[in-house]
Scaffold this active site. Structure first.
Site, short mmCIF file in Angstrom:
data_model
loop_
_atom_site.label_atom_id
_atom_site.label_comp_id
_atom_site.label_asym_id
_atom_site.label_seq_id
_atom_site.Cartn_x
_atom_site.Cartn_y
_atom_site.Cartn_z
CG ASN A 147 -1.38 -21.21 -16.72
OD1 ASN A 147 -1.52 -22.37 -16.35
ND2 ASN A 147 -2.33 -20.29 -16.54
CE LYS A 184 -3.69 -19.37 -38.93
NZ LYS A 184 -3.17 -20.37 -39.85
N PRO A 232 -11.33 -10.90 -14.21
CG PRO A 232 -13.34 -12.06 -14.19
CD PRO A 232 -12.31 -11.51 -15.11
CG ASP A 233 -8.25 -11.85 -7.90
OD1 ASP A 233 -8.64 -12.91 -7.36
OD2 ASP A 233 -7.09 -11.43 -7.80
CB ILE A 234 -11.85 -16.46 -9.43
CG1 ILE A 234 -12.06 -16.28 -10.94
CG2 ILE A 234 -12.84 -17.46 -8.85
CD1 ILE A 234 -11.69 -17.48 -11.79
CE LYS A 242 -0.11 -13.29 -5.65
NZ LYS A 242 0.69 -14.20 -6.43
O1 PMT Z 1 -1.92 -27.65 -11.92
P1 PMT Z 1 -0.54 -28.13 -11.51
O2 PMT Z 1 0.32 -28.47 -12.70
O3 PMT Z 1 -0.62 -29.26 -10.50
O4 PMT Z 1 0.21 -26.91 -10.78
C1 PMT Z 1 -0.24 -26.45 -9.55
C2 PMT Z 1 -0.16 -24.91 -9.46
C3 PMT Z 1 1.29 -24.46 -9.57
C4 PMT Z 1 -0.97 -24.26 -10.58
C5 PMT Z 1 -0.78 -24.53 -8.06
O5 PMT Z 1 -0.04 -25.13 -7.05
C6 PMT Z 1 -0.79 -23.00 -7.86
O6 PMT Z 1 0.17 -22.38 -7.44
N1 PMT Z 1 -1.94 -22.38 -8.21
C7 PMT Z 1 -2.12 -20.92 -8.23
C8 PMT Z 1 -1.61 -20.37 -9.54
C9 PMT Z 1 -1.75 -18.87 -9.62
O7 PMT Z 1 -2.42 -18.38 -10.50
O8 PMT Z 1 -1.15 -18.21 -8.66
P2 PMT Z 1 -1.18 -16.59 -8.49
O9 PMT Z 1 -0.17 -16.31 -7.44
O10 PMT Z 1 -1.02 -15.93 -9.83
O11 PMT Z 1 -2.63 -16.28 -7.98
C10 PMT Z 1 -2.95 -16.17 -6.59
C11 PMT Z 1 -4.32 -16.72 -6.31
O12 PMT Z 1 -5.31 -15.93 -6.99
C12 PMT Z 1 -4.56 -18.17 -6.73
O13 PMT Z 1 -5.33 -18.80 -5.73
C13 PMT Z 1 -5.34 -18.04 -8.04
O14 PMT Z 1 -6.21 -19.15 -8.25
C14 PMT Z 1 -6.13 -16.77 -7.76
N2 PMT Z 1 -6.51 -15.98 -8.96
C15 PMT Z 1 -5.57 -15.40 -9.76
C16 PMT Z 1 -5.95 -14.61 -10.81
C17 PMT Z 1 -7.34 -14.43 -11.07
N3 PMT Z 1 -7.76 -13.68 -12.08
N4 PMT Z 1 -8.25 -15.01 -10.27
C18 PMT Z 1 -7.86 -15.79 -9.24
O15 PMT Z 1 -8.70 -16.34 -8.50
#
Ligand code: PMT
Length: 274
Positions: free
Chosen positions: A86, A165, A182-184, A214
């Site tokens: 992403n 490939k 996994p959701d960290i 969330k």
């Molecule tokens: O890196 P930049 O270019 O400065 O951009 C910043 C940002 C937009 C990436 C940042 O501000 C941000 O929003 N980060 C979270 C991105 C994200 O994955 O959001 P989410 O809504 O999909 O996930 C929610 C939370 O779960 C987040 O804290 C994420 O780190 C966490 N997560 C998600 C999926 C996963 N498998 N494990 C996780 O821990």
């Protein structure tokens, strides 16, 4: 200086006098000396001097706290040349790591691939995939006071990694089967003992509703919502604007640089820990 000069009564009484007058004395350290003797008298390592001196300028709200932060994207390999990822640049996560360090915390930053320079005075652990990041987080979470999940972790990875490939075959469409990663942040929020756990919510609509969902679903102590449909903020931008929710409270931080917003976020977290 030579170890005998350092140990001399007059030197020691002068040092004690300086300390009584609130002068910060750094070192000396022990080791081999230019004259061939061994003992106390050597200049401290320059990095240690920088670390100890910088503490003098620390704002101190998180002094003594251990903070773990994730930043950047993850890459989920399809084959040796392709991956799913992403647009996260890592800027927001790195800015938060620096703000936490400047507030006096010991910071570990676990980062996916970015173009950013490793920040000074922060332990940086580089990872690639969501599973690498999960493993690095869980093996560093012990004794952690605060966890901030800023990384844009890929929710899915290809179910099968193809060793060679993948070749194009005429007009056939390649199908990639996906598996949930996994959701960290949720794993951290379920750890015992649980650190103060902060997640981000990157949303393109219904920002407040999805962010509050969330907060509850992932068992977070705080969630930071940013609208990633706005090109001025969120992914790969210099600035951000967020609404922050915690049980019984919220705070709106309007458009500002990721550095400025990070200082305000760290202040809010420190307030919650009081
Ligand atoms: O890196 P930049 O270019 O400065 O951009 C910043 C940002 C937009 C990436 C940042 O501000 C941000 O929003 N980060 C979270 C991105 C994200 O994955 O959001 P989410 O809504 O999909 O996930 C929610 C939370 O779960 C987040 O804290 C994420 O780190 C966490 N997560 C998600 C999926 C996963 N498998 N494990 C996780 O821990």
């Amino acid at each position: 200086m030579n170890q005998a000069m350092w140990a001399d009564n007059k030197t020691q009484s002068n040092i004690q006098e300086l300390k009584r007058s609130d002068v910060l004395v750094l070192g000396p350290e022990s080791g081999a000396q230019a004259c061939g003797e061994v003992g106390l008298g050597r200049l401290l390592d320059i990095n240690e001097i920088i670390a100890l001196t910088s503490k003098l300028f620390s704002r101190g709200e998180l002094s003594g706290k251990k903070v773990l932060i994730t930043a950047g994207p993850t890459r989920e390999a399809i084959d040796p040349v392709r991956y799913i990822s992403n647009h996260s640049s890592g800027r927001q996560g790195y800015a938060l790591a620096i703000a936490a360090m400047e507030a006096g915390a010991d910071v570990i930053l676990i980062s996916g691939p970015t173009q950013l320079a490793p920040p000074d005075r922060i332990s940086l652990i580089d990872v690639v995939s969501a599973r690498n990041m999960h493993e690095a987080v869980m093996s560093n979470i012990e004794n952690c006071d605060i966890f901030i999940g800023v990384a844009a972790v890929a929710d899915f990875r290809p179910s099968h990694y193809t060793e060679q490939k993948i070749k194009k075959h005429g007009q056939d469409i390649a199908h990639i089967e996906l598996t949930l990663n996994p959701d960290i942040v949720a794993s951290v929020a379920n750890a015992k003992p649980k650190p103060f756990t902060v997640g981000f919510a990157a949303e393109t609509e219904n920002l407040d509703v999805y962010a509050k969902e969330k907060l509850i679903k992932k068992n977070l102590d705080m969630v930071i919502a940013n609208d990633v449909s706005d090109a001025r903020i969120g992914f790969n931008s210099e600035d951000n604007a967020t609404t922050i929710f915690w049980e019984g409270g919220q705070s709106i931080l309007p458009l500002m640089s990721k550095q400025q917003i990070s200082i305000k976020i760290i202040n809010l977290i420190a307030e919650q820990l009081k």
